[in-house]
Design a protein around this motif. Structure first.
Motif, mmCIF file in Angstrom:
data_model
loop_
_atom_site.group_PDB
_atom_site.id
_atom_site.type_symbol
_atom_site.label_atom_id
_atom_site.label_comp_id
_atom_site.label_asym_id
_atom_site.label_seq_id
_atom_site.Cartn_x
_atom_site.Cartn_y
_atom_site.Cartn_z
ATOM 1 N N LYS A 167 -3.236 3.917 1.304
ATOM 2 C CA LYS A 167 -2.395 4.681 0.399
ATOM 3 C C LYS A 167 -2.768 4.407 -1.054
ATOM 4 N N LEU A 214 -4.010 7.062 -3.926
ATOM 5 C CA LEU A 214 -3.415 7.184 -5.248
ATOM 6 C C LEU A 214 -4.473 7.119 -6.348
ATOM 7 N N ALA A 246 0.564 3.952 -9.633
ATOM 8 C CA ALA A 246 1.163 3.553 -8.361
ATOM 9 C C ALA A 246 2.593 4.063 -8.239
ATOM 10 N N THR A 247 2.981 4.310 -7.021
ATOM 11 C CA THR A 247 4.367 4.631 -6.724
ATOM 12 C C THR A 247 5.169 3.340 -6.602
#
Length: 585
Positions: free
Chosen positions: A347, A351, A473-474
């Motif tokens: 992930k 991103l 980043a989330t």
């Protein structure tokens, strides 16, 4: 871990900082000097680059996989203890390997007095003798003129013998040249007894080649083929196997400890304080590299029979591992199987790939890793060729780490003047200037001023990378994105740079390696601001504001519902009262 168990956050942070300090101190005792030991054993630059490059690539693949397996089977503490013990034992195996025609005393003590061709490994014999009492004493100096007597080789050979002899005395090679001055005689190894034996060994191998051909074709006689090699290649393959084993047992340590401590503190909502342990790691590295450099330089040339003083780095490494073990067994490790089931590294890669600025930052860190491998692998070689001892090397590396640790004190002011993108460019340009400076060293302490630039080339650069991680980043993925950048730079870039750097030094020399790295980085720094300006900038999502907005909307809707319910109740009550009054009437 049970929910009702109390968590001592201060105690956990103290143990995390202590472990980070001791772990980085242990690695700094040995790893910066490892390629110097390979050179002393007799490896050439290409072989050294292959070994170090393979070491980085093994860590790139095995570190995340080992951390995942240790979490899956709940064996983190066992992996940590086994990794520490095994790394100390396997590292000491390198001391069992004999050098290839190297006088250990000369290579460890008097090498600073010689200027050796960087394309050659330390495969030379230096025999020093005093001049007659009636003449002034002379010393071998890099700038002193010497007379060379070169005997052309009959066949291509790898090893040459450099002998510094006093020709006033009888010599088996110079009995016809009575002179009073010291001269340097370079003659082919075929004129020595060792070269004759090597030729005989080669002839035997050539004769036995047809008989061994069938086994080699079938791939069933690997040990036989290893014995048929010359001493240099046998040493290379033995070192490569030991380093591979060493990296396999040592690389799971960092990721496993990092994951366990972070999950423990995150369970107590105190993970924000975990990033402060990185500063303790830098201070531990300063003590390790500077302290061992100082201590080793005070030792005699040989600390034991046929054991050079550079081997003391391995003993310091093993001793500090024993000191870390009690701390490692006391670390608070938490296993949260319900969270982080998905592969967040993939992930994080997605991103980074989805943001143009993050991609530029990733490519910059990759180039910095390639350039940094040249500094890590061959800077000490360059310093050694210009007279530096372990004292100069250790203090020089310690100054670089201290300079890197000082940047957080300046980060607040610098961030007000420059954007993270510009700071990233300045960091890469500073590393380029450092490499260009390293190519023109002239004395033992000459590398020291350039180490102050590490405040920008390492400290500022990784601060800009951290800001980029937070930007792309989330929520909850910042740590995985940062780890992706570190893997790109330290392992992938370091591996590729080690392979390429070894062959460049073998072909062109140390100076041209640093100049080529400097030119490549500077060209990228010219194009990077233009690419950052052209790249579209995505608007950052402020998750805290979104949550606040959602909370306010929810509260508004709830208040409206409450008001609607209250209004209906009042209306109903009023209707009931009016109907009751009508009935009374």
């Amino acid at each position: 871990m049970k929910r009702n168990k109390q968590i001592n956050i201060r105690h956990a942070l103290a143990l995390a900082g202590t472990f980070s300090f001791l772990s980085c101190c242990t690695k700094a005792c040995l790893l910066p000097f490892l390629t110097l030991y390979f050179r002393q054993l007799g490896l050439n630059p290409a072989m050294t680059g292959i070994i170090m490059g393979t070491k980085h690539l093994v860590s790139l693949v095995w570190s995340p996989l080992a951390a995942l397996l240790s979490k899956h089977y709940n064996k983190r503490r066992a992996v940590i203890v086994a990794s520490l013990l095994s790394s100390a034992v396997v590292a000491l195996l390198l001391l069992l390997l004999p050098p290839v025609n190297v006088h250990m005393q000369v290579s460890s003590c008097n090498m600073s007095a010689l200027r050796v061709d960087p394309t050659q490994s330390v495969e030379t014999k230096v025999l020093t003798s005093r001049v007659s009492p009636g003449t002034a004493s002379t010393e071998t100096h890099p700038e002193a003129p010497v007379s060379l007597s070169v005997v052309p080789p009959a066949v291509n050979t790898v090893k040459d013998t450099i002998s510094v002899v006093t020709t006033g005395k009888s010599s088996p090679h110079l009995h016809d040249h009575p002179h009073e001055n010291t001269s340097v005689v370079v003659h082919n190894s075929l004129t020595t007894e060792s070269s004759v034996s090597s030729v005989q060994t080669a002839m035997k191998n050539k004769r036995s080649a047809p008989a061994q051909g069938g086994k080699q074709e079938g791939g069933l006689d690997f040990l036989g083929s290893l014995k048929a090699m010359d001493d240099l290649h046998q040493l290379f393959f033995m070192i490569l196997l030991i380093v591979l084993l060493w990296e396999c047992v040592s690389c799971p340590l960092e990721w496993t400890v990092d994951d366990g401590l972070y999950e423990y503190l995150d369970f107590a909502d105190a993970s924000d304080h975990y990033s402060n342990t990185g500063m303790w790691g830098l201070l531990g590295a300063v003590l390790g590299v500077g302290g061992t450099g100082l201590l080793v330089s005070t030792l005699n040339c040989l600390i034991a029979a046929n054991t050079p003083r550079i081997a003391a780095h391995f003993y310091f490494f093993a001793g500090l591992v024993a000191l870390i073990l009690p701390v490692a067994m006391s670390l608070p490790l938490h296993l949260n199987k319900k969270r982080d089931r998905a592969n967040r590294l993939l992930k994080a890669v997605q991103l980074i790939r989805g943001s143009p600025h993050a991609l530029l930052c990733a490519f910059t860190t990759l180039l910095v890793g390639v350039a940094g491998s040249a500094v890590d692998n061959f800077l000490l070689w360059q310093m050694q060729d210009h007279g530096s001892s372990e004292l100069h090397m250790g203090l020089s590396l310690a100054v670089a780490l201290l300079s890197q640790a000082a940047f957080p004190l300046l980060a607040g002011r610098v961030s007000k003047l420059l954007s993270p993108g510009r700071i990233l460019t300045i960091g890469a340009a500073s590393l380029s200037l450092q490499c260009f400076y390293y190519s023109f060293l002239w004395s033992a302490w000459a590398a020291l001023p350039a180490q102050l630039l590490s405040c920008l080339s390492a400290g500022a650069l990784w601060w800009a990378v951290k800001v980029q991680c937070e930007d792309v980043a989330t929520a909850g993925a910042e740590r995985k994105v940062k780890r992706t950048y570190e893997s790109l730079s330290l392992h992938l870039g370091g591996g590729l740079g080690s392979f390429a750097g070894g062959f460049v030094v073998q072909r062109f020399g140390l100076a041209w390696l640093f100049r080529g790295v400097a030119v490549g980085l500077m060209l990228w720094c010219v194009f990077l601001p233009l690419l950052q300006w052209k790249a579209p900038r995505q608007r950052r999502i402020n998750y805290s504001r979104l949550l606040a907005a959602e909370a306010s909307e929810a509260s508004d809707s709830e208040s409206e519902q409450d008001r609607d319910w209250l209004d209906k109740a009042v209306d109903a009550d009023a209707g009931n009262n009016s109907s009751g009054q009508r009935r009374n009437h």
